[in-house]
Design a protein around this motif. Structure first.
Motif, mmCIF file in Angstrom:
data_model
loop_
_atom_site.group_PDB
_atom_site.id
_atom_site.type_symbol
_atom_site.label_atom_id
_atom_site.label_comp_id
_atom_site.label_asym_id
_atom_site.label_seq_id
_atom_site.Cartn_x
_atom_site.Cartn_y
_atom_site.Cartn_z
ATOM 1 N N GLU A 159 27.588 27.451 42.972
ATOM 2 C CA GLU A 159 27.745 27.578 41.521
ATOM 3 C C GLU A 159 27.366 29.007 41.124
ATOM 4 O OE1 GLU A 159 25.719 24.618 39.139
ATOM 5 O OE2 GLU A 159 26.037 25.790 37.302
ATOM 6 N N TYR A 160 28.270 29.661 40.411
ATOM 7 C CA TYR A 160 27.992 31.046 40.000
ATOM 8 C C TYR A 160 28.826 31.357 38.761
ATOM 9 C CZ TYR A 160 27.188 36.123 40.489
ATOM 10 O OH TYR A 160 26.821 37.436 40.282
ATOM 11 N N HIS A 161 28.126 31.758 37.720
ATOM 12 C CA HIS A 161 28.783 32.122 36.466
ATOM 13 C C HIS A 161 27.809 32.973 35.657
ATOM 14 C CE1 HIS A 161 26.224 28.845 35.139
ATOM 15 N NE2 HIS A 161 26.866 28.009 35.934
ATOM 16 N N ALA A 212 34.680 35.966 31.659
ATOM 17 C CA ALA A 212 33.753 35.358 32.630
ATOM 18 C C ALA A 212 34.301 35.478 34.051
ATOM 19 C CB ALA A 212 33.535 33.885 32.274
ATOM 20 N N LEU A 213 35.600 35.268 34.193
ATOM 21 C CA LEU A 213 36.207 35.355 35.533
ATOM 22 C C LEU A 213 36.234 36.797 36.027
ATOM 23 C CD1 LEU A 213 39.164 32.812 35.201
ATOM 24 C CD2 LEU A 213 37.082 32.555 36.576
ATOM 25 N N LYS A 214 36.610 37.726 35.133
ATOM 26 C CA LYS A 214 36.723 39.116 35.596
ATOM 27 C C LYS A 214 35.352 39.671 35.976
ATOM 28 C CE LYS A 214 39.192 42.570 36.869
ATOM 29 N NZ LYS A 214 39.027 43.815 36.234
ATOM 30 N N TRP A 215 34.314 39.225 35.287
ATOM 31 C CA TRP A 215 32.944 39.646 35.629
ATOM 32 C C TRP A 215 32.621 39.249 37.074
ATOM 33 C CZ3 TRP A 215 28.534 36.522 36.566
ATOM 34 C CH2 TRP A 215 27.317 37.223 36.612
ATOM 35 N N LEU A 216 33.060 38.069 37.473
ATOM 36 C CA LEU A 216 32.852 37.633 38.863
ATOM 37 C C LEU A 216 33.755 38.407 39.821
ATOM 38 C CD1 LEU A 216 32.795 33.763 38.271
ATOM 39 C CD2 LEU A 216 30.867 35.123 39.103
ATOM 40 N N VAL A 222 33.064 38.620 46.001
ATOM 41 C CA VAL A 222 32.977 37.384 45.203
ATOM 42 C C VAL A 222 34.395 36.899 44.867
ATOM 43 C CG1 VAL A 222 32.186 36.313 43.047
ATOM 44 C CG2 VAL A 222 30.729 37.974 44.231
ATOM 45 N N ALA A 223 34.665 35.644 45.200
ATOM 46 C CA ALA A 223 35.916 34.986 44.817
ATOM 47 C C ALA A 223 35.566 33.920 43.785
ATOM 48 C CB ALA A 223 36.573 34.348 46.041
#
Ligand SMILES: NC(=O)C1=CN([C@@H]2O[C@H](COP(=O)(O)OP(=O)(O)OC[C@H]3O[C@@H](n4cnc5c(N)ncnc54)[C@H](OP(=O)(O)O)[C@@H]3O)[C@@H](O)[C@H]2O)C=CC1
Ligand SMILES: O=C(O)C(=O)[C@@H](O)[C@H](O)C(=O)CO
Length: 272
Positions: A159-161, A212-216, A222-223
């Motif tokens: 879990e990562y956000h 949020a996705l682009k930050w990851l 990181v995928a």
């Protein structure tokens, strides 16, 4: 699509999460993702949807060599014999002759990690999966798998956000070239109502989930595997690659509280 190289495979940085995508609507969702250009699909025996994922892949006409398919063995199947049987069952349901990545889905209390990893390596050596990895592994478990056992771990899916600090695991894995695959990457939609994420999104003419996705995705190794049922939602998530975040955005995201775990605590190992 950008990829991450790990243990001889090129994993597309953005994949489709499929937990709770089931039956005909689930199959249609996987088919639409493949039509939209997704080439990385994340499933698991526990999701009860490998048949429809396999049917969607077969119906899509996409060349198998273009696809990255991850599936996972559930935590109550972690003895050598049951891992091999689970692998065989998943293969049949998915209608494949190999996976790209096969993961231990959750650590189980008292598990025999050397025997588990040896069995997983055996599946890789037999050509049943191109790479093996783990999910929900804590730092001590990762160290045991990688350093003590010497297993060729191709990722830790965790879990990562924007609301969860994973720096300890990232700081350990990044120098080793082992990717983190971020699950629940849009915090199951919670980012949508967050004023900080809304402000950053408005600044870029984007949506909070895309930020949020682009930050990851901007992070090294990181995928991310957001789940989205509709073609429009899937396209929105693919379009997150078009967002360009700056230092001010990253500082605002860094300042968000980072102690929110969404996964069911019933499954949680002792993370610390
Ligand atoms: N290894 C593990 O133990 C775990 C793995 N996973 C994997 O990770 C995947 C994703 O995690 P999940 O927990 O589903 O959480 P996500 O963060 O992907 O959230 C999914 C939810 O958010 C919505 N959503 C998706 N994209 C956006 C967006 N850009 N903006 C706003 N809302 C959005 C979806 O709605 P809609 O469908 O309507 O777009 C859905 O309701 C799972 O499907 C599974 O494959 C998840 C949990 C644990
Ligand atoms: O989605 C997964 O892969 C999971 O393992 C989790 O969702 C977990 O099983 C859970 O939280 C179920 O409520």
């Amino acid at each position: 699509m950008e990829t991450i190289q790990t243990q001889g495979i090129a994993m597309p940085k953005l994949g489709l999460g499929t937990f709770r995508l089931t039956e005909a609507a689930g199959q249609a969702a996987v088919e639409s993702a493949l039509a939209e250009g997704y080439r990385h699909i994340d499933t698991a025996e526990m999701y009860g949807n490998e048949e429809i994922v396999g049917a969607a892949i077969a119906a899509s006409g996409v060349d198998r060599r273009e696809l990255h398919v991850t599936t996972k063995v559930w935590y109550d199947h972690l003895a050598p014999d049951t891992i091999r049987r689970a692998c065989d069952d998943s293969m049949k349901r998915l209608r494949l002759d190999h996976f790209d990545l096969y993961l231990v889905h959750w650590p189980a209390p008292g598990m025999d990690l050397p025997a588990i990893m040896e069995t997983m390596v055996g599946l890789k050596d037999a050509g049943l999966t191109r790479a093996i990895g783990v999910a929900n592994f804590t730092l001590p478990l990762l160290k045991q798998a990688i350093e003590e056992i010497g297993a060729p771990v191709a990722c830790n899916q965790i879990e990562y956000h924007v609301y969860l600090d994973q720096s300890a695991i990232l700081n350990y894995l990044q120098p080793k070239g082992v990717p983190v695959v971020a699950y629940s990457p849009v915090a199951r939609g919670e980012v949508v109502d967050d004023p900080v994420m809304q402000r950053i999104a408005a600044k870029h003419g984007a949506q909070p989930g895309q930020v949020a996705l682009k930050w990851l995705l901007d992070q090294d190794g990181v995928a991310a595997i957001p789940k989205s049922q509709s073609a429009a939602g899937q396209r929105r998530n693919l379009d997150s690659f078009k967002v360009t975040l700056d230092d001010e955005d990253r500082a605002a995201i860094a300042a968000l509280p980072k102690n929110r775990r969404l996964v069911d605590p019933a499954f949680a190992p002792d993370w610390d």
